[in-house]
Design a protein around this motif. Structure first.
Motif, PDB file in Angstrom:
ATOM      1  N   GLY A  64       4.638   6.100 -16.235  1.00 15.70           N
ATOM      2  CA  GLY A  64       3.502   6.472 -15.400  1.00 15.70           C
ATOM      3  C   GLY A  64       2.277   5.641 -15.735  1.00 15.70           C
ATOM      4  O   GLY A  64       1.980   5.387 -16.909  1.00 15.70           O
ATOM      5  N   ASN A  65       1.572   5.213 -14.698  1.00 16.50           N
ATOM      6  CA  ASN A  65       0.399   4.363 -14.899  1.00 16.50           C
ATOM      7  C   ASN A  65      -0.748   5.068 -15.599  1.00 16.50           C
ATOM      8  O   ASN A  65      -1.636   4.423 -16.150  1.00 16.50           O
ATOM      9  N   GLU A  66      -0.747   6.408 -15.567  1.00 21.22           N
ATOM     10  CA  GLU A  66      -1.862   7.133 -16.187  1.00 21.22           C
ATOM     11  C   GLU A  66      -1.829   7.067 -17.711  1.00 21.22           C
ATOM     12  O   GLU A  66      -2.844   7.293 -18.371  1.00 21.22           O
ATOM     13  N   PHE A  67      -0.652   6.753 -18.279  1.00 22.25           N
ATOM     14  CA  PHE A  67      -0.521   6.681 -19.735  1.00 22.25           C
ATOM     15  C   PHE A  67      -0.793   5.252 -20.205  1.00 22.25           C
ATOM     16  O   PHE A  67      -0.001   4.340 -19.983  1.00 22.25           O
ATOM     17  N   ILE A  68      -1.930   5.080 -20.875  1.00 28.04           N
ATOM     18  CA  ILE A  68      -2.299   3.750 -21.373  1.00 28.04           C
ATOM     19  C   ILE A  68      -1.401   3.366 -22.549  1.00 28.04           C
ATOM     20  O   ILE A  68      -0.929   2.236 -22.641  1.00 28.04           O
ATOM     21  N   LYS A  90       2.269   9.249  -6.227  1.00 26.90           N
ATOM     22  CA  LYS A  90       2.738  10.618  -6.005  1.00 26.90           C
ATOM     23  C   LYS A  90       3.882  10.998  -6.923  1.00 26.90           C
ATOM     24  O   LYS A  90       4.144  12.165  -7.138  1.00 26.90           O
ATOM     25  N   GLU A  91       4.589  10.002  -7.472  1.00 30.90           N
ATOM     26  CA  GLU A  91       5.796  10.276  -8.235  1.00 30.90           C
ATOM     27  C   GLU A  91       5.598  11.227  -9.406  1.00 30.90           C
ATOM     28  O   GLU A  91       6.380  12.148  -9.582  1.00 30.90           O
ATOM     29  N   PRO A  92       4.557  11.026 -10.271  1.00 29.77           N
ATOM     30  CA  PRO A  92       4.413  11.937 -11.406  1.00 29.77           C
ATOM     31  C   PRO A  92       4.317  13.390 -10.978  1.00 29.77           C
ATOM     32  O   PRO A  92       4.914  14.272 -11.593  1.00 29.77           O
ATOM     33  N   SER A  93       3.586  13.682  -9.921  1.00 33.13           N
ATOM     34  CA  SER A  93       3.433  15.045  -9.441  1.00 33.13           C
ATOM     35  C   SER A  93       4.759  15.596  -8.931  1.00 33.13           C
ATOM     36  O   SER A  93       5.105  16.741  -9.166  1.00 33.13           O
ATOM     37  N   GLU A  94       5.518  14.745  -8.198  1.00 35.19           N
ATOM     38  CA  GLU A  94       6.778  15.191  -7.631  1.00 35.19           C
ATOM     39  C   GLU A  94       7.845  15.391  -8.706  1.00 35.19           C
ATOM     40  O   GLU A  94       8.697  16.259  -8.576  1.00 35.19           O
ATOM     41  N   GLU A  95       7.788  14.600  -9.794  1.00 36.61           N
ATOM     42  CA  GLU A  95       8.831  14.662 -10.801  1.00 36.61           C
ATOM     43  C   GLU A  95       8.533  15.682 -11.899  1.00 36.61           C
ATOM     44  O   GLU A  95       9.440  16.094 -12.605  1.00 36.61           O
ATOM     45  N   ASN A  96       7.293  16.079 -12.072  1.00 32.53           N
ATOM     46  CA  ASN A  96       6.932  16.971 -13.168  1.00 32.53           C
ATOM     47  C   ASN A  96       6.869  18.417 -12.679  1.00 32.53           C
ATOM     48  O   ASN A  96       5.956  18.791 -11.946  1.00 32.53           O
ATOM     49  N   PRO A  97       7.811  19.258 -13.093  1.00 36.94           N
ATOM     50  CA  PRO A  97       7.819  20.656 -12.661  1.00 36.94           C
ATOM     51  C   PRO A  97       6.557  21.417 -13.062  1.00 36.94           C
ATOM     52  O   PRO A  97       6.168  22.377 -12.388  1.00 36.94           O
ATOM     53  N   ALA A 106       0.833  -1.204   0.000  1.00 31.50           N
ATOM     54  CA  ALA A 106       0.000   0.000   0.000  1.00 31.50           C
ATOM     55  C   ALA A 106       0.861   1.244   0.000  1.00 31.50           C
ATOM     56  O   ALA A 106       0.584   2.230  -0.693  1.00 31.50           O
ATOM     57  N   GLU A 107       1.956   1.214   0.791  1.00 27.86           N
ATOM     58  CA  GLU A 107       2.855   2.376   0.850  1.00 27.86           C
ATOM     59  C   GLU A 107       3.544   2.585  -0.494  1.00 27.86           C
ATOM     60  O   GLU A 107       3.708   3.717  -0.949  1.00 27.86           O
ATOM     61  N   GLU A 108       3.953   1.462  -1.130  1.00 28.30           N
ATOM     62  CA  GLU A 108       4.613   1.574  -2.434  1.00 28.30           C
ATOM     63  C   GLU A 108       3.655   2.143  -3.482  1.00 28.30           C
ATOM     64  O   GLU A 108       4.037   2.959  -4.312  1.00 28.30           O
ATOM     65  N   SER A 109       2.398   1.684  -3.455  1.00 25.99           N
ATOM     66  CA  SER A 109       1.402   2.181  -4.402  1.00 25.99           C
ATOM     67  C   SER A 109       1.154   3.663  -4.200  1.00 25.99           C
ATOM     68  O   SER A 109       1.019   4.422  -5.148  1.00 25.99           O
ATOM     69  N   GLU A 110       1.106   4.059  -2.931  1.00 27.83           N
ATOM     70  CA  GLU A 110       0.870   5.476  -2.627  1.00 27.83           C
ATOM     71  C   GLU A 110       2.029   6.325  -3.103  1.00 27.83           C
ATOM     72  O   GLU A 110       1.852   7.393  -3.675  1.00 27.83           O
ATOM     73  N   GLU A 111       3.265   5.828  -2.882  1.00 33.31           N
ATOM     74  CA  GLU A 111       4.439   6.565  -3.337  1.00 33.31           C
ATOM     75  C   GLU A 111       4.468   6.643  -4.854  1.00 33.31           C
ATOM     76  O   GLU A 111       4.800   7.664  -5.440  1.00 33.31           O
ATOM     77  N   SER A 112       4.107   5.516  -5.515  1.00 31.40           N
ATOM     78  CA  SER A 112       4.088   5.487  -6.975  1.00 31.40           C
ATOM     79  C   SER A 112       3.086   6.485  -7.539  1.00 31.40           C
ATOM     80  O   SER A 112       3.331   7.129  -8.551  1.00 31.40           O
TER      81      SER A 112
END
Length: 235
Positions: free
Chosen positions: A179-183, A87-94, A79-85
């Motif tokens: 990123g998981n959002e990109f199909i 958040k990653e796009p937001s943290e990495e995209n300026p 669950a923690e890994e999924s939550e971190e994953s």
């Protein structure tokens, strides 16, 4: 008289001897019974089985508790890994962190624009994000619903557009978006006389997007355009 005393003494002696023998026999009988009971308990299969079953039950209970604890720990980590994953796009995209959410006036989408960039309509179904410092640096945006087109068509279309920018140059395929959002996503690049052209086609959340980026060698801001392009979502 002496005979009577001797006879009395003999009777007393015999009585004492018989009493002593009775006591020894009683003690021996008690000792034998106690020993027999102890041996029987040790050899009793029912007693032995009960002890073994109790030990086995305790061991199984301990193992089950350990397994449950390990499974709970694994679930928590997942669950923690999924939550971190997530958040990653937001943290990495300026663009998401520093950009301004802007809604297209002519098309049904919104995009985060970095400072010094603006969005304007170019023609029906097409918008442009351009640099306010140099309008030769720009990104064309085209958006479609999954009912209007499919990803394969958008991918082939953007590939031809990029190649047409310089027919004599070699087209290069770049790594797809993470990123998981990109199909689905495909990126192509080709050099020009004074810079390069990059084409992108991607699909996410029922929206298919085509991006065509025109960059100059001295500017080198393709990455900024890509970061903004990734934030496009339907509204």
């Amino acid at each position: 008289m002496n005979k009577k005393l001797f006879l009395a003494a003999s009777v007393l002696a015999v009585s004492g001897l018989m009493a002593a023998c009775g006591t020894d026999e009683s003690s021996e009988g008690t000792t034998e019974e106690t020993s027999t009971e102890t041996v029987e308990e040790q050899n009793d299969p029912a007693t032995s089985d009960e002890s073994t079953e109790e030990e086995s039950t305790e061991e199984e209970s301990t193992e089950e508790e350990s397994t449950e604890e390990e499974q709970d720990a694994d679930s928590t980590e997942s669950a923690e890994e999924s939550e971190e994953s997530a958040k990653e796009p937001s943290e990495e995209n300026p663009a998401l962190n520093d950009g301004t959410l802007t809604v297209s006036d002519s098309n049904s989408y919104e995009v985060y624009l970095l400072p010094s960039f603006e969005l304007t309509a170019e023609e029906p179904n097409k918008d442009v994000v351009y640099s306010t410092e140099n309008d030769a640096l720009f990104m064309r945006i085209e958006t479609f619903t999954s009912e209007e087109t499919d990803f394969d068509f958008a991918q082939e279309s953007i590939k031809q557009t990029v190649q047409a920018s310089n027919d004599s140059a070699q087209l290069t395929e770049l790594p797809a978006f993470e990123g998981n959002e990109f199909i689905n996503s495909s990126l192509y690049e080709i050099p020009t006389d004074n810079g390069k052209v990059t084409g992108v086609a991607y699909e996410k959340e029922g929206l298919i997007v085509k991006l065509t980026i025109f960059d100059l060698t001295e500017a080198g801001i393709t990455e900024d355009f890509l970061n903004m392009g990734k934030t496009i979502t339907a509204n």
